[in-house]
Design a protein around this motif. Sequence first.
Motif, PDB file in Angstrom:
ATOM      1  N   LEU A  95       2.472   3.516   8.714  1.00 20.89           N
ATOM      2  CA  LEU A  95       2.354   3.821   7.472  1.00 20.89           C
ATOM      3  C   LEU A  95       3.004   4.652   6.782  1.00 20.89           C
ATOM      4  CD1 LEU A  95       0.701   3.258   4.944  1.00 20.89           C
ATOM      5  CD2 LEU A  95      -1.168   4.859   5.653  1.00 20.89           C
ATOM      6  N   SER A  96       3.365   5.787   7.825  1.00 20.71           N
ATOM      7  CA  SER A  96       4.102   6.970   7.265  1.00 20.71           C
ATOM      8  C   SER A  96       5.482   6.560   7.065  1.00 20.71           C
ATOM      9  CB  SER A  96       3.839   8.290   8.264  1.00 20.71           C
ATOM     10  OG  SER A  96       4.394   7.867   9.407  1.00 20.71           O
ATOM     11  N   THR A  97       5.979   5.661   7.941  1.00 19.87           N
ATOM     12  CA  THR A  97       7.531   5.416   7.659  1.00 19.87           C
ATOM     13  C   THR A  97       7.626   4.429   6.391  1.00 19.87           C
ATOM     14  OG1 THR A  97       7.995   5.516  10.218  1.00 19.87           O
ATOM     15  CG2 THR A  97       9.149   3.803   8.754  1.00 19.87           C
ATOM     16  N   ALA A  98       6.550   3.507   6.296  1.00 22.24           N
ATOM     17  CA  ALA A  98       6.692   2.737   5.087  1.00 22.24           C
ATOM     18  C   ALA A  98       6.534   3.579   3.808  1.00 22.24           C
ATOM     19  CB  ALA A  98       5.304   1.704   4.973  1.00 22.24           C
ATOM     20  N   VAL A  99       5.745   4.702   3.754  1.00 27.38           N
ATOM     21  CA  VAL A  99       5.572   5.695   2.738  1.00 27.38           C
ATOM     22  C   VAL A  99       6.967   6.397   2.211  1.00 27.38           C
ATOM     23  CG1 VAL A  99       4.369   7.627   1.801  1.00 27.38           C
ATOM     24  CG2 VAL A  99       2.992   5.836   2.883  1.00 27.38           C
ATOM     25  N   ALA A 100       7.677   6.776   3.523  1.00 26.69           N
ATOM     26  CA  ALA A 100       8.742   7.330   3.454  1.00 26.69           C
ATOM     27  C   ALA A 100       9.727   6.576   2.847  1.00 26.69           C
ATOM     28  CB  ALA A 100       9.434   7.946   4.806  1.00 26.69           C
ATOM     29  N   THR A 101      10.054   5.389   3.056  1.00 30.79           N
ATOM     30  CA  THR A 101      10.651   4.347   2.554  1.00 30.79           C
ATOM     31  C   THR A 101      10.565   4.071   1.032  1.00 30.79           C
ATOM     32  OG1 THR A 101      11.157   3.243   4.607  1.00 30.79           O
ATOM     33  CG2 THR A 101      11.774   2.144   2.413  1.00 30.79           C
ATOM     34  N   ALA A 102       9.265   3.859   0.654  1.00 35.25           N
ATOM     35  CA  ALA A 102       8.910   3.918  -0.857  1.00 35.25           C
ATOM     36  C   ALA A 102       9.166   5.221  -1.728  1.00 35.25           C
ATOM     37  CB  ALA A 102       7.588   3.483  -0.924  1.00 35.25           C
ATOM     38  N   LEU A 103       8.844   6.243  -0.991  1.00 31.10           N
ATOM     39  CA  LEU A 103       8.890   7.582  -1.828  1.00 31.10           C
ATOM     40  C   LEU A 103      10.312   7.953  -1.864  1.00 31.10           C
ATOM     41  CD1 LEU A 103       7.347  10.018  -2.900  1.00 31.10           C
ATOM     42  CD2 LEU A 103       7.729  10.985  -0.465  1.00 31.10           C
ATOM     43  N   ALA A 104      11.150   7.356  -1.034  1.00 34.28           N
ATOM     44  CA  ALA A 104      12.682   7.768  -1.037  1.00 34.28           C
ATOM     45  C   ALA A 104      13.212   7.180  -2.518  1.00 34.28           C
ATOM     46  CB  ALA A 104      13.495   7.119  -0.050  1.00 34.28           C
ATOM     47  N   GLU A 105      12.662   6.050  -3.016  1.00 36.02           N
ATOM     48  CA  GLU A 105      13.016   5.311  -4.131  1.00 36.02           C
ATOM     49  C   GLU A 105      12.258   5.746  -5.515  1.00 36.02           C
ATOM     50  OE1 GLU A 105      11.986   1.224  -3.297  1.00 36.02           O
ATOM     51  OE2 GLU A 105      13.569   1.073  -1.703  1.00 36.02           O
ATOM     52  N   ALA A 106      10.961   6.403  -4.943  1.00 34.73           N
ATOM     53  CA  ALA A 106      10.237   6.797  -6.409  1.00 34.73           C
ATOM     54  C   ALA A 106      10.277   8.220  -6.635  1.00 34.73           C
ATOM     55  CB  ALA A 106       8.972   6.448  -5.993  1.00 34.73           C
ATOM     56  N   ALA A 107      10.506   9.157  -5.576  1.00 35.24           N
ATOM     57  CA  ALA A 107      10.422  10.350  -5.884  1.00 35.24           C
ATOM     58  C   ALA A 107      11.691  11.132  -6.299  1.00 35.24           C
ATOM     59  CB  ALA A 107       9.851  11.252  -4.582  1.00 35.24           C
ATOM     60  N   LEU A 115       0.712  -1.122  -0.008  1.00 36.97           N
ATOM     61  CA  LEU A 115       0.171  -0.112  -0.114  1.00 36.97           C
ATOM     62  C   LEU A 115       0.733   1.269   0.019  1.00 36.97           C
ATOM     63  CD1 LEU A 115      -2.946   1.459   0.208  1.00 36.97           C
ATOM     64  CD2 LEU A 115      -2.561   1.224   2.638  1.00 36.97           C
ATOM     65  N   ALA A 116       1.894   1.174   0.821  1.00 41.75           N
ATOM     66  CA  ALA A 116       2.956   2.438   0.671  1.00 41.75           C
ATOM     67  C   ALA A 116       3.623   2.331  -0.453  1.00 41.75           C
ATOM     68  CB  ALA A 116       3.886   2.187   1.902  1.00 41.75           C
ATOM     69  N   GLY A 117       3.753   1.435  -1.153  1.00 34.85           N
ATOM     70  CA  GLY A 117       4.360   1.515  -2.500  1.00 34.85           C
ATOM     71  C   GLY A 117       3.217   2.334  -3.705  1.00 34.85           C
ATOM     72  N   ARG A 118       2.131   2.112  -3.437  1.00 36.59           N
ATOM     73  CA  ARG A 118       1.028   2.665  -4.228  1.00 36.59           C
ATOM     74  C   ARG A 118       0.943   4.212  -3.816  1.00 36.59           C
ATOM     75  NH1 ARG A 118      -4.167  -1.334  -4.536  1.00 36.59           N
ATOM     76  NH2 ARG A 118      -3.343  -3.124  -5.577  1.00 36.59           N
ATOM     77  N   ILE A 119       0.943   4.452  -2.586  1.00 31.41           N
ATOM     78  CA  ILE A 119       0.736   5.814  -2.135  1.00 31.41           C
ATOM     79  C   ILE A 119       1.879   6.662  -2.704  1.00 31.41           C
ATOM     80  CG2 ILE A 119       0.851   7.391  -0.210  1.00 31.41           C
ATOM     81  CD1 ILE A 119      -0.568   5.174   1.483  1.00 31.41           C
ATOM     82  N   ALA A 120       3.077   6.028  -2.524  1.00 34.70           N
ATOM     83  CA  ALA A 120       4.299   6.843  -3.073  1.00 34.70           C
ATOM     84  C   ALA A 120       4.329   7.235  -4.515  1.00 34.70           C
ATOM     85  CB  ALA A 120       5.697   5.896  -2.743  1.00 34.70           C
ATOM     86  N   ILE A 121       3.559   6.331  -5.273  1.00 39.06           N
ATOM     87  CA  ILE A 121       3.570   6.603  -6.923  1.00 39.06           C
ATOM     88  C   ILE A 121       2.903   7.795  -6.990  1.00 39.06           C
ATOM     89  CG2 ILE A 121       2.349   5.936  -9.035  1.00 39.06           C
ATOM     90  CD1 ILE A 121       2.674   2.938  -7.913  1.00 39.06           C
ATOM     91  N   GLY A 122       1.666   7.950  -6.295  1.00 38.84           N
ATOM     92  CA  GLY A 122       1.019   9.267  -6.419  1.00 38.84           C
ATOM     93  C   GLY A 122       1.866  10.440  -5.947  1.00 38.84           C
ATOM     94  N   LEU A 123       2.309  10.275  -4.665  1.00 38.13           N
ATOM     95  CA  LEU A 123       3.142  11.223  -3.947  1.00 38.13           C
ATOM     96  C   LEU A 123       4.232  11.610  -4.729  1.00 38.13           C
ATOM     97  CD1 LEU A 123       3.176  10.707  -0.281  1.00 38.13           C
ATOM     98  CD2 LEU A 123       2.025  12.650  -1.438  1.00 38.13           C
ATOM     99  N   SER A 124       5.043  10.809  -5.484  1.00 35.22           N
ATOM    100  CA  SER A 124       6.130  11.302  -6.271  1.00 35.22           C
ATOM    101  C   SER A 124       5.799  12.537  -7.216  1.00 35.22           C
ATOM    102  CB  SER A 124       6.557  10.087  -6.991  1.00 35.22           C
ATOM    103  OG  SER A 124       5.772   9.397  -7.994  1.00 35.22           O
ATOM    104  N   ALA A 125       4.592  11.990  -7.969  1.00 33.16           N
ATOM    105  CA  ALA A 125       4.198  13.350  -8.806  1.00 33.16           C
ATOM    106  C   ALA A 125       3.984  14.649  -7.859  1.00 33.16           C
ATOM    107  CB  ALA A 125       3.037  12.978  -9.602  1.00 33.16           C
TER     108      ALA A 125
END
Length: 410
Positions: free
Chosen positions: A358-370, A324-334
Amino acid sequence: MTHLGGSSKLLRAMNDAAALSHILERGPLTRGDLRELTGLSKPTISEALRRLTEAKLVTVVGYVSAGPGPNAEVYAVNPDAAYSVALSVRDRAASPGASGSDLPTVTAAVTDLAGIVRGRLDLAVDFTRTDPVSAVVDAVQDVCKEARIAPDPVAQVQIAVAGSFDPRTDVLHHVEVPGWSRPGLLDDLRRRLGVPVGVDNDVNLAAVAERAHGAGRDAESFTLLWLGEAGLGLAIDLGGALLRGARGGAGEIGYMPMMLPGVTGGGRGFTGRVDFQDLVGGAAVLDLAAEYGIQESTAAGTMTTAVARAGSRDDAARSFITTLAGRIAIGLSAVVAVLDPPLVVIGGEVGQAGGDVLSTAVATALAEAAPLETAIAASTLHDDAALLGAQEAGRSAVRDTILATLRRPS
């Protein structure tokens, strides 16, 4: 002489407004405190406080020792000088079972000039049978009764709605609650209530609450990603000012396309057009969780269960949160690529249930996507954030009106 008299009235008005604004902003103050803050003389401040007291805008709330001589009086705003009523209108999907019903809910709170909540209530309303104007008027009257105050001192009504408010047409759009998008609604409300009525998107007002009381308090700027049961939203705070867009539609991130028609792929069976809502909305959270053996009746309940299981080292729950965090990171990267915010706050019913996990998992995913680095934080608000923001906006509007009136010499 007429010119001098007018100038004298103007100076008195400005002095009164200056003294009151400091008391409103800082809380109880003495004459000495106000002299230091305003740079005005002792007689001038004394006269200003006398006029404010006679106008019942401030009152003496205590005394402090000021060395030799009598104790200094402490002045505070008169909380009963004016009130504001905040309302949060929510579709039943955003709060299942509220007030013992699956109907849409209206939560109302009346706040005094000092910022104290004097009364609050939740009402289930069938908007297919009840006109929004009647529902709001009844809610205002009922919450005033709950607070044991007369409706007359209510100087502002502020409404939070899950939709886009277009200030050019004075109309709400993309509202799921029946009746709230009809033209002329707000004019009818103002006529019936007889006071100014403000309305704003619920996520924008949630950001106001985050700025005043939550994770955005110390941030230069931030964005609030709202992961709700019913929908998604994004509020953009730029140095304390909200970016609403030309038609009030800024932040409708749920409509952001993740995949275009005719394109296949994306994992887990997605084909054709996929919006951000399809990836991380309430229904998507339930579907994704079911794939990992987590089944609850609401998306927020699902997140609560997943977080608890993840804390017990449940691999399936951890995998669900990571996906789920990976999906959230997709939108947040934009969002990060366009706005470059120093902070993203994750709120909404689902975001609050996910909390720091959840926010920690999103931060980890966003670091790779953004493409840019940004901080991620969970909302620290544990109440109806939109209602809290409406309370802040309503109280601010009342204060601005009082100060503007003071600055106009009679």
